[in-house]
Scaffold this motif. Structure first.
Motif, PDB file in Angstrom:
ATOM      1  N   SER A 188       0.829  -1.210   0.000  1.00 50.36           N
ATOM      2  CA  SER A 188       0.000   0.000   0.000  1.00 50.36           C
ATOM      3  C   SER A 188       0.859   1.255   0.000  1.00 50.36           C
ATOM      4  O   SER A 188       0.589   2.198  -0.756  1.00 50.36           O
ATOM      5  CB  SER A 188      -0.923   0.013   1.222  1.00 50.36           C
ATOM      6  N   LEU A 189       1.871   1.269   0.828  1.00 47.82           N
ATOM      7  CA  LEU A 189       2.763   2.434   0.859  1.00 47.82           C
ATOM      8  C   LEU A 189       3.488   2.592  -0.474  1.00 47.82           C
ATOM      9  O   LEU A 189       3.622   3.704  -0.982  1.00 47.82           O
ATOM     10  CB  LEU A 189       3.770   2.307   2.003  1.00 47.82           C
ATOM     11  N   GLY A 190       3.943   1.496  -1.047  1.00 50.62           N
ATOM     12  CA  GLY A 190       4.594   1.556  -2.355  1.00 50.62           C
ATOM     13  C   GLY A 190       3.660   2.139  -3.403  1.00 50.62           C
ATOM     14  O   GLY A 190       4.065   2.986  -4.211  1.00 50.62           O
ATOM     15  N   THR A 191       2.417   1.705  -3.380  1.00 50.17           N
ATOM     16  CA  THR A 191       1.433   2.220  -4.329  1.00 50.17           C
ATOM     17  C   THR A 191       1.235   3.719  -4.137  1.00 50.17           C
ATOM     18  O   THR A 191       1.232   4.485  -5.105  1.00 50.17           O
ATOM     19  CB  THR A 191       0.092   1.478  -4.170  1.00 50.17           C
ATOM     20  N   LEU A 192       1.073   4.146  -2.897  1.00 50.52           N
ATOM     21  CA  LEU A 192       0.906   5.575  -2.615  1.00 50.52           C
ATOM     22  C   LEU A 192       2.140   6.391  -2.983  1.00 50.52           C
ATOM     23  O   LEU A 192       2.034   7.574  -3.300  1.00 50.52           O
ATOM     24  CB  LEU A 192       0.558   5.788  -1.143  1.00 50.52           C
ATOM     25  N   LEU A 193       3.293   5.758  -2.977  1.00 56.09           N
ATOM     26  CA  LEU A 193       4.534   6.442  -3.352  1.00 56.09           C
ATOM     27  C   LEU A 193       4.816   6.353  -4.849  1.00 56.09           C
ATOM     28  O   LEU A 193       5.860   6.777  -5.318  1.00 56.09           O
ATOM     29  CB  LEU A 193       5.710   5.875  -2.554  1.00 56.09           C
ATOM     30  N   GLY A 194       3.868   5.782  -5.604  1.00 56.75           N
ATOM     31  CA  GLY A 194       3.985   5.764  -7.061  1.00 56.75           C
ATOM     32  C   GLY A 194       4.645   4.550  -7.668  1.00 56.75           C
ATOM     33  O   GLY A 194       4.984   4.551  -8.848  1.00 56.75           O
ATOM     34  N   VAL A 195       4.826   3.493  -6.893  1.00 61.16           N
ATOM     35  CA  VAL A 195       5.446   2.271  -7.424  1.00 61.16           C
ATOM     36  C   VAL A 195       4.375   1.465  -8.160  1.00 61.16           C
ATOM     37  O   VAL A 195       3.371   1.077  -7.564  1.00 61.16           O
ATOM     38  CB  VAL A 195       6.060   1.419  -6.293  1.00 61.16           C
ATOM     39  N   PRO A 196       4.565   1.208  -9.467  1.00 65.30           N
ATOM     40  CA  PRO A 196       3.585   0.429 -10.225  1.00 65.30           C
ATOM     41  C   PRO A 196       3.504  -1.011  -9.706  1.00 65.30           C
ATOM     42  O   PRO A 196       4.457  -1.535  -9.128  1.00 65.30           O
ATOM     43  CB  PRO A 196       4.114   0.447 -11.658  1.00 65.30           C
ATOM     44  N   ALA A 197       2.370  -1.647  -9.959  1.00 62.44           N
ATOM     45  CA  ALA A 197       2.133  -3.014  -9.472  1.00 62.44           C
ATOM     46  C   ALA A 197       3.227  -3.980  -9.907  1.00 62.44           C
ATOM     47  O   ALA A 197       3.672  -4.816  -9.107  1.00 62.44           O
ATOM     48  CB  ALA A 197       0.766  -3.503  -9.938  1.00 62.44           C
ATOM     49  N   HIS A 198       3.677  -3.871 -11.148  1.00 63.33           N
ATOM     50  CA  HIS A 198       4.693  -4.822 -11.623  1.00 63.33           C
ATOM     51  C   HIS A 198       6.060  -4.597 -10.975  1.00 63.33           C
ATOM     52  O   HIS A 198       6.923  -5.468 -11.044  1.00 63.33           O
ATOM     53  CB  HIS A 198       4.804  -4.778 -13.154  1.00 63.33           C
ATOM     54  N   GLN A 199       6.253  -3.474 -10.320  1.00 61.61           N
ATOM     55  CA  GLN A 199       7.528  -3.179  -9.649  1.00 61.61           C
ATOM     56  C   GLN A 199       7.470  -3.457  -8.141  1.00 61.61           C
ATOM     57  O   GLN A 199       8.482  -3.361  -7.453  1.00 61.61           O
ATOM     58  CB  GLN A 199       7.901  -1.703  -9.858  1.00 61.61           C
ATOM     59  N   GLN A 200       6.294  -3.809  -7.621  1.00 63.90           N
ATOM     60  CA  GLN A 200       6.143  -4.003  -6.175  1.00 63.90           C
ATOM     61  C   GLN A 200       7.088  -5.062  -5.593  1.00 63.90           C
ATOM     62  O   GLN A 200       7.683  -4.822  -4.541  1.00 63.90           O
ATOM     63  CB  GLN A 200       4.686  -4.329  -5.826  1.00 63.90           C
ATOM     64  N   PRO A 201       7.258  -6.229  -6.228  1.00 63.57           N
ATOM     65  CA  PRO A 201       8.195  -7.209  -5.644  1.00 63.57           C
ATOM     66  C   PRO A 201       9.622  -6.663  -5.530  1.00 63.57           C
ATOM     67  O   PRO A 201      10.285  -6.847  -4.501  1.00 63.57           O
ATOM     68  CB  PRO A 201       8.116  -8.397  -6.594  1.00 63.57           C
TER      69      PRO A 201
END
Length: 85
Positions: free
Chosen positions: A26-39
């Motif tokens: 969730s924090l990654g998403t809010l910080l602009g990290v796309p889904a494919h970059q989350q891992p």
């Protein structure tokens, strides 16, 4: 941001040490990290935590600063510009 997402700073080290979890995502998403970059972001956050934050007391602002710096290489230029404003 940490309050908005419901992340308690006492729980955040658990997710950072693991390198994954719903709060870190969730924090990654809010910080602009796309889904494919989350891992990859999770692995980078885990490494950064082990190097810079493990065992030390930090403020929520310090946690957010580290997570934001860690997210920078994973987000698009547009998201990076929006967060810097």
């Amino acid at each position: 941001l940490l309050t908005v997402t419901g992340v308690q700073t006492c729980a955040l080290p658990i997710y950072l040490a693991a390198g994954h979890g719903e709060y870190l995502t969730s924090l990654g998403t809010l910080l602009g990290v796309p889904a494919h970059q989350q891992p990859a972001y999770g692995e980078a956050a885990q490494s950064r935590y082990a190097r810079d934050l493990d065992g030390a007391a930090h403020t929520p602002a310090a946690w957010l600063s580290v997570l934001n710096e860690t997210a920078r290489p994973f987000r698009s230029d547009a998201a990076d510009l929006a967060l810097e404003r």
